[in-house]
Design an enzyme around this catalytic site. Structure first.
Site, mmCIF file in Angstrom:
data_model
loop_
_atom_site.group_PDB
_atom_site.id
_atom_site.type_symbol
_atom_site.label_atom_id
_atom_site.label_comp_id
_atom_site.label_asym_id
_atom_site.label_seq_id
_atom_site.Cartn_x
_atom_site.Cartn_y
_atom_site.Cartn_z
ATOM 1 N N SER A 1 4.741 2.483 7.894
ATOM 2 C CA SER A 1 4.383 1.328 7.071
ATOM 3 C C SER A 1 5.557 0.884 6.215
ATOM 4 C CB SER A 1 3.204 1.677 6.160
ATOM 5 O OG SER A 1 2.035 1.863 6.898
ATOM 6 N N ASP B 1 0.138 -7.722 1.542
ATOM 7 C CA ASP B 1 0.455 -6.294 1.579
ATOM 8 C C ASP B 1 1.969 -6.070 1.581
ATOM 9 O OD1 ASP B 1 0.060 -3.602 1.527
ATOM 10 O OD2 ASP B 1 -0.444 -3.394 3.648
ATOM 11 N N HIS C 1 0.820 -1.227 0.000
ATOM 12 C CA HIS C 1 0.000 0.000 0.000
ATOM 13 C C HIS C 1 0.849 1.271 0.000
ATOM 14 C CE1 HIS C 1 0.415 -0.213 4.529
ATOM 15 N NE2 HIS C 1 0.474 1.096 4.364
#
Length: 404
Positions: free
Chosen positions: A237, A158, A128
């Site tokens: 992230s 992911d 993402h």
């Protein structure tokens, strides 16, 4: 004048000689011979001391005296940060937008973190972070910036692998893999990332939970996620979650937060999942996953009533691939077509209730149960047929080929 006997003179001479010898040894003029083993031990000790001193100067950049004031836990944090922060990159992206004149124009996209996992410039991050990116920029600790290319992505875990080309002679620091199968709730973990574009921030916490299934979209559940209370915020992230040995045990992925900021509930993809995904991407450019070559429909209440199904949940097998692996294993498709909206469902087929002992109440469960399976793997599929429960052993096809 006092006279001494010959015996006394000899005694005094001997004592004087002993004193001289001891004096010489004490000041290093004479050294007793040592055995080879003793010399080797001393050399080994000195080698270890030199190695430790080198590690201190390279990883901690502080001398021993400067560290005395810190606790053992603080010294551990300092060492890991100094050793590995340069292996964490800041990833920024550009996306394309359409202006008032219907012209494509670049605009600033998302920002995240990543870990250098290979000296050739391979970087592991979250999918993402680079999703919908037109351009990916990888920023190193020394301030240098490189344009990155996407080697491959895996939306289901992911994860994504990027690559940049370091100049010849440039030494990259990499983050070693750990093992996420032996983690325990309560053990200390550290996260390095770039929250809110504040580069290479260190946060510390513990493993708060293990085996968390987190649904990321309608048909995607990431199983066995690591829960941690180490602060993770937007920008973290893709960064590494580390153990106290400086080994990556997870990839920081998401937080649970009503406010959008860290509230002490963060989740990381286990590194053992990442190992498998990275290997597949670097070899094939994608992750090959096994799939049951059949079309299934998630059972819903009105379908249960209409078809008088013997179960309230599961996956109805509408069609199987003719002469495919599932059909040859004995999986039966439906025979009675009915119209449901714009879709035709064939009733009368088997109902899949579990795969490899994982309940398949939803399509997301099926994706999750096969997430770690490759084409050619054999799985145990529990089905309900005519009110009876049967277990079939089905060889999996390549999902990408089946879906296309």
């Amino acid at each position: 004048m006092k006279l001494y006997s010959r015996g006394q003179v000899l005694l005094f001479s001997a004592l004087s000689a002993v004193i001289v010898i001891l004096f010489a040894v004490g000041f290093g003029f004479l050294r007793p011979k040592t055995s080879a083993n003793t010399e080797n031990v001393n050399l080994s000790i000195r080698d270890k001391e030199n190695e430790f001193a080198l590690m201190q100067s390279e990883y901690i950049a502080l001398n021993t005296a400067d560290l005395v004031q810190f606790s053992e836990s603080e010294r551990e944090n300092i060492a890991i940060y100094e050793q590995l922060n340069s292996a964490v990159v800041n990833i920024t992206t550009e996306t394309m937008a359409i202006n008032w004149f219907l012209e494509p124009v670049p605009q600033e996209g998302s920002s995240g973190s990543g870990s250098i996992i290979d000296m050739r410039g391979y970087v592991l991050t979250n999918n993402h972070v680079i999703q919908n990116a037109h351009r990916v920029l990888i920023n190193l600790a020394d301030g240098s910036q490189f344009e990155g290319s996407v080697v491959g992505i895996d939306p289901e875990s992911d994860l994504a692998v990027l690559r940049f080309n370091p100049p010849q002679g440039m030494e990259l620091r990499t983050i070693p893999y750990g093992d996420s199968d032996f983690l325990l709730v309560g053990q200390k973990v550290l996260a390095i990332g770039n929250p809110f574009a504040l580069e290479r921030t260190l946060t510390v916490g513990i493993v708060s939970g293990l085996g968390r299934p987190i649904q990321t979209s309608r048909n995607r559940i990431i199983r066995n996620m690591i829960q941690t209370d180490a602060s993770i915020n937007p920008g973290n992230s893709g960064g590494p979650l580390l153990d106290t040995q400086g080994r990556m045990i997870g990839i920081n992925t998401m937080i649970y937060s009503p406010s959008g900021g860290s509230v002490g509930i963060g989740f990381a993809v286990p590194v053992n999942t990442a190992k498998r995904v990275v290997t597949e991407i670097m070899l094939h450019g994608r992750v090959r996953r096994g799939w049951i070559d059949a079309t299934v429909v998630q059972v819903f209440p009105s379908l249960v009533r209409y078809a008088n199904l013997p179960v309230n949940s599961g996956l109805l097998v509408s069609r199987t691939l003719r002469s495919g692996l599932a059909e040859r294993a004995g999986l039966r498709q439906g025979t009675e077509p009915v119209q449901y909206g714009r879709t035709v469902i064939y009733l009368g087929g088997d109902i899949i209730t579990s795969v490899n002992n994982i309940r398949t109440n939803t399509l997301a469960d099926l994706y999750s149960s096969l997430e770690a399976c490759r084409p050619g793997d054999v799985v145990n599929v529990e089905i309900v047929r005519g009110g009876q429960t049967i277990t079939l052993q089905i060889t999996l096809a390549d999902r990408e080929e089946v879906m296309n």
